[in-house]
Design an enzyme around this catalytic site. Sequence first.
Site, PDB file in Angstrom:
ATOM      1  N   ARG A 197       0.812  -1.227   0.000  1.00  0.00           N
ATOM      2  CA  ARG A 197       0.000   0.000   0.000  1.00  0.00           C
ATOM      3  C   ARG A 197       0.842   1.273   0.000  1.00  0.00           C
ATOM      4  NH1 ARG A 197      -2.866  -3.013   3.656  1.00  0.00           N
ATOM      5  NH2 ARG A 197      -4.737  -3.943   2.779  1.00  0.00           N
ATOM      6  N   LYS A 213       2.192  11.665 -11.269  1.00  0.00           N
ATOM      7  CA  LYS A 213       1.476  10.660 -12.052  1.00  0.00           C
ATOM      8  C   LYS A 213       2.376   9.448 -12.227  1.00  0.00           C
ATOM      9  CE  LYS A 213      -1.287  13.505 -15.173  1.00  0.00           C
ATOM     10  NZ  LYS A 213      -1.528  13.679 -16.614  1.00  0.00           N
ATOM     11  N   GLU A 220       9.533  19.796 -24.765  1.00  0.00           N
ATOM     12  CA  GLU A 220       8.736  20.040 -23.557  1.00  0.00           C
ATOM     13  C   GLU A 220       9.160  21.357 -22.891  1.00  0.00           C
ATOM     14  OE1 GLU A 220       6.108  18.371 -22.661  1.00  0.00           O
ATOM     15  OE2 GLU A 220       6.324  16.473 -23.746  1.00  0.00           O
ATOM     16  N   LYS A 238       6.106  23.497 -13.616  1.00  0.00           N
ATOM     17  CA  LYS A 238       5.174  22.369 -13.565  1.00  0.00           C
ATOM     18  C   LYS A 238       4.629  22.202 -12.147  1.00  0.00           C
ATOM     19  CE  LYS A 238       4.024  17.680 -14.772  1.00  0.00           C
ATOM     20  NZ  LYS A 238       4.352  16.410 -15.407  1.00  0.00           N
ATOM     21  N   GLU A 272      -5.810  17.281 -11.872  1.00  0.00           N
ATOM     22  CA  GLU A 272      -6.147  17.518 -13.260  1.00  0.00           C
ATOM     23  C   GLU A 272      -7.630  17.759 -13.491  1.00  0.00           C
ATOM     24  OE1 GLU A 272      -4.890  14.457 -16.109  1.00  0.00           O
ATOM     25  OE2 GLU A 272      -3.777  16.077 -17.028  1.00  0.00           O
ATOM     26  N   ARG A 323      -4.688  22.474 -14.945  1.00  0.00           N
ATOM     27  CA  ARG A 323      -3.528  21.669 -15.326  1.00  0.00           C
ATOM     28  C   ARG A 323      -3.505  21.344 -16.818  1.00  0.00           C
ATOM     29  NH1 ARG A 323      -1.217  16.660 -11.663  1.00  0.00           N
ATOM     30  NH2 ARG A 323       0.310  15.885 -13.125  1.00  0.00           N
ATOM     31  N   ASN A 383      -1.265  20.570 -21.662  1.00  0.00           N
ATOM     32  CA  ASN A 383      -1.537  19.803 -22.875  1.00  0.00           C
ATOM     33  C   ASN A 383      -1.379  20.628 -24.144  1.00  0.00           C
ATOM     34  OD1 ASN A 383      -2.074  17.444 -21.485  1.00  0.00           O
ATOM     35  ND2 ASN A 383      -4.210  18.021 -21.162  1.00  0.00           N
ATOM     36  N   HIS A 436      -0.630  19.032 -27.422  1.00  0.00           N
ATOM     37  CA  HIS A 436      -0.834  17.597 -27.239  1.00  0.00           C
ATOM     38  C   HIS A 436      -2.041  17.032 -27.992  1.00  0.00           C
ATOM     39  CE1 HIS A 436       2.338  17.982 -24.393  1.00  0.00           C
ATOM     40  NE2 HIS A 436       2.224  16.755 -23.951  1.00  0.00           N
ATOM     41  N   HIS A 444      -0.760  13.987 -29.831  1.00  0.00           N
ATOM     42  CA  HIS A 444      -1.207  12.627 -29.496  1.00  0.00           C
ATOM     43  C   HIS A 444      -1.790  11.923 -30.707  1.00  0.00           C
ATOM     44  CE1 HIS A 444      -1.663  13.249 -24.885  1.00  0.00           C
ATOM     45  NE2 HIS A 444      -0.494  12.725 -25.199  1.00  0.00           N
ATOM     46  N   HIS A 458       7.581  11.172 -28.478  1.00  0.00           N
ATOM     47  CA  HIS A 458       6.514  12.028 -27.958  1.00  0.00           C
ATOM     48  C   HIS A 458       6.853  13.516 -28.174  1.00  0.00           C
ATOM     49  CE1 HIS A 458       3.351  13.428 -25.318  1.00  0.00           C
ATOM     50  NE2 HIS A 458       4.243  14.081 -24.584  1.00  0.00           N
TER      51      HIS A 458
HETATM   52  N1  LIG Z   1       4.337  10.647 -15.285  1.00  0.00           N
HETATM   53  C1  LIG Z   1       4.245  11.710 -16.044  1.00  0.00           C
HETATM   54  O1  LIG Z   1       3.761  12.763 -15.646  1.00  0.00           O
HETATM   55  C2  LIG Z   1       4.779  11.648 -17.440  1.00  0.00           C
HETATM   56  C3  LIG Z   1       4.946  12.826 -18.172  1.00  0.00           C
HETATM   57  C4  LIG Z   1       5.490  12.735 -19.443  1.00  0.00           C
HETATM   58  C5  LIG Z   1       5.850  11.506 -19.969  1.00  0.00           C
HETATM   59  N2  LIG Z   1       5.668  10.377 -19.227  1.00  0.00           N
HETATM   60  C6  LIG Z   1       6.046   9.060 -19.754  1.00  0.00           C
HETATM   61  O2  LIG Z   1       7.452   9.034 -19.937  1.00  0.00           O
HETATM   62  C7  LIG Z   1       7.764   8.054 -20.902  1.00  0.00           C
HETATM   63  C8  LIG Z   1       8.839   8.586 -21.823  1.00  0.00           C
HETATM   64  O3  LIG Z   1       9.979   8.849 -21.052  1.00  0.00           O
HETATM   65  P1  LIG Z   1      11.412   9.073 -21.720  1.00  0.00           P
HETATM   66  O4  LIG Z   1      11.273   9.973 -22.874  1.00  0.00           O
HETATM   67  O5  LIG Z   1      12.340   9.430 -20.642  1.00  0.00           O
HETATM   68  O6  LIG Z   1      11.712   7.646 -22.373  1.00  0.00           O
HETATM   69  P2  LIG Z   1      12.476   6.335 -21.837  1.00  0.00           P
HETATM   70  O7  LIG Z   1      12.296   6.160 -20.386  1.00  0.00           O
HETATM   71  O8  LIG Z   1      12.039   5.240 -22.718  1.00  0.00           O
HETATM   72  O9  LIG Z   1      14.000   6.667 -22.141  1.00  0.00           O
HETATM   73  C9  LIG Z   1      14.409   6.893 -23.459  1.00  0.00           C
HETATM   74  C10 LIG Z   1      15.640   6.088 -23.833  1.00  0.00           C
HETATM   75  O10 LIG Z   1      16.801   6.689 -23.261  1.00  0.00           O
HETATM   76  C11 LIG Z   1      17.575   5.724 -22.558  1.00  0.00           C
HETATM   77  N3  LIG Z   1      18.262   6.481 -21.501  1.00  0.00           N
HETATM   78  C12 LIG Z   1      17.706   7.012 -20.392  1.00  0.00           C
HETATM   79  N4  LIG Z   1      18.598   7.779 -19.754  1.00  0.00           N
HETATM   80  C13 LIG Z   1      19.743   7.735 -20.466  1.00  0.00           C
HETATM   81  C14 LIG Z   1      21.021   8.349 -20.330  1.00  0.00           C
HETATM   82  N5  LIG Z   1      21.276   9.229 -19.344  1.00  0.00           N
HETATM   83  N6  LIG Z   1      21.978   8.061 -21.251  1.00  0.00           N
HETATM   84  C15 LIG Z   1      21.701   7.228 -22.291  1.00  0.00           C
HETATM   85  N7  LIG Z   1      20.514   6.654 -22.493  1.00  0.00           N
HETATM   86  C16 LIG Z   1      19.542   6.900 -21.585  1.00  0.00           C
HETATM   87  C17 LIG Z   1      16.592   4.688 -22.114  1.00  0.00           C
HETATM   88  O11 LIG Z   1      17.201   3.462 -21.885  1.00  0.00           O
HETATM   89  C18 LIG Z   1      15.644   4.651 -23.323  1.00  0.00           C
HETATM   90  O12 LIG Z   1      16.191   3.853 -24.321  1.00  0.00           O
HETATM   91  C19 LIG Z   1       6.455   7.701 -21.600  1.00  0.00           C
HETATM   92  O13 LIG Z   1       6.042   6.428 -21.192  1.00  0.00           O
HETATM   93  C20 LIG Z   1       5.491   8.749 -21.108  1.00  0.00           C
HETATM   94  O14 LIG Z   1       4.158   8.271 -21.007  1.00  0.00           O
HETATM   95  C21 LIG Z   1       5.150  10.424 -17.982  1.00  0.00           C
END
Ligand SMILES: NC(=O)c1ccc[n+]([C@@H]2O[C@H](COP(=O)([O-])OP(=O)(O)OC[C@H]3O[C@@H](n4cnc5c(N)ncnc54)[C@H](O)[C@@H]3O)[C@@H](O)[C@H]2O)c1
Length: 364
Positions: free
Chosen positions: A124, A146, A188, A230, A240, A244, A248, A251, A255, A268
């Site tokens: 939990r 999130k 972003e 943020k 949200e 908030r 978007n 987006h 999307h 993305h």
């Molecule tokens: N929780 C939220 O509020 C929120 C907001 C935006 C996006 N997201 C989510 O985030 C995800 C995308 O995250 P991301 O863009 O970080 O992608 P990711 O986590 O897939 O990382 C991208 C790539 O970079 C590599 N990598 C990471 N750090 C590295 C480093 N320092 N050096 C070399 N390689 C490295 C990873 O292994 C991967 O191959 C999506 O699933 C999206 O839905 C969540």
Amino acid sequence: VTMRTTLTVDLGERSYPICIGAGILPGLGARVGEIDCGPRSAVVTDPNVAALYGSSVMSSLEDARLAPTVIELPEGEEHKDLQSVAFLYDRFLDARLERRCPVIALGGGVVGDVAGFAAATFLRGVPFIQVPTTLLAQVDSSVGGKTGVNHPAGKNLIGAFYQPRLVWADVRTLRTLPRRQVLAGVAEIIKYAVILSPDLFDLLEREMDRVLALDDDLLTGIVRLCCELKAMVVSKDERESGYRSILNFGHTVGHAIEKLTDYREYLHGEAIAIGMVLAARLSSVRGHCTQEVEDRVTRLIRQAGLPVEIPAELVGQHLALAIGSDKKVSADRVRFVCVEEIGRTCFDNLTGEEILRYVEEICR
Ligand SMILES: NC(=O)c1ccc[n+]([C@@H]2O[C@H](COP(=O)([O-])OP(=O)(O)OC[C@H]3O[C@@H](n4cnc5c(N)ncnc54)[C@H](O)[C@@H]3O)[C@@H](O)[C@H]2O)c1
């Protein structure tokens, strides 16, 4: 020499610090040790990040007597699913994690979202710590609380709001990040500038080259500012309900582009870049902003080396449908985020059909 700056996300008793700096990774264990947690810990990461930063993080946690276990999830968005969560529960049990033992997410947004959801639900809820290593994760996904995973029926359909106890962002880890991933994060950052900060926008216009060269001090300042922006938005509207949704910006169309290309063609941030160009255009066509504001937005996105054009083959009825099926839709109208001035937004209620008409006009 390492520089470091700290800000606090103000959420009452769930407030937490975000520490940002260049070269701060080896200091993680000492800082986690200051939180009332332990005696063991789990580091959730992926193979790419583990190979680069695993040993540094593990030894700093060992030095702090946090008896870490490293757990690698397979790399990539396709593993952001319930199977990975179940895998983590098993490993947490193997590692004899208890209520006070922290789960530390070391990696990008995928690792952060999966590890955060597992931390929110295991026993939990156990203490959760974010160590974001992508620019996107540092400026976006590690702030806001999130967590969650994808379902075959759609992205991020399963999740929970769960705040971390600490975010520890070392901008120097970005030096190993593939170029495309850096640019996706810059998209972003541009978004925050357009919707909330004329100062950041000016800074990006002047210093884009230094941003792309990953200058330590500049990045530390920019990541900090984005987290502040943020956090400010999120603390006004944690769950949200309305405000908030300015986050978007870009987006709605972004999307739709991702969905229509099966999440394969565009990162993305790249899809959002195109979405922001279209949102700025639509804002000026609908009379919300001047041509000059639109031009500045488009120019900055181009200056960063991000895509600005929607592929012609995507324009058509299916784009409208993709927009219409976006989860941010109320009834059949989309609350489209428009720009008024750099740093100021407004909403325009449009149907998917209307948006499509504008997109077609714009692309002609
Ligand atoms: N929780 C939220 O509020 C929120 C907001 C935006 C996006 N997201 C989510 O985030 C995800 C995308 O995250 P991301 O863009 O970080 O992608 P990711 O986590 O897939 O990382 C991208 C790539 O970079 C590599 N990598 C990471 N750090 C590295 C480093 N320092 N050096 C070399 N390689 C490295 C990873 O292994 C991967 O191959 C999506 O699933 C999206 O839905 C969540």
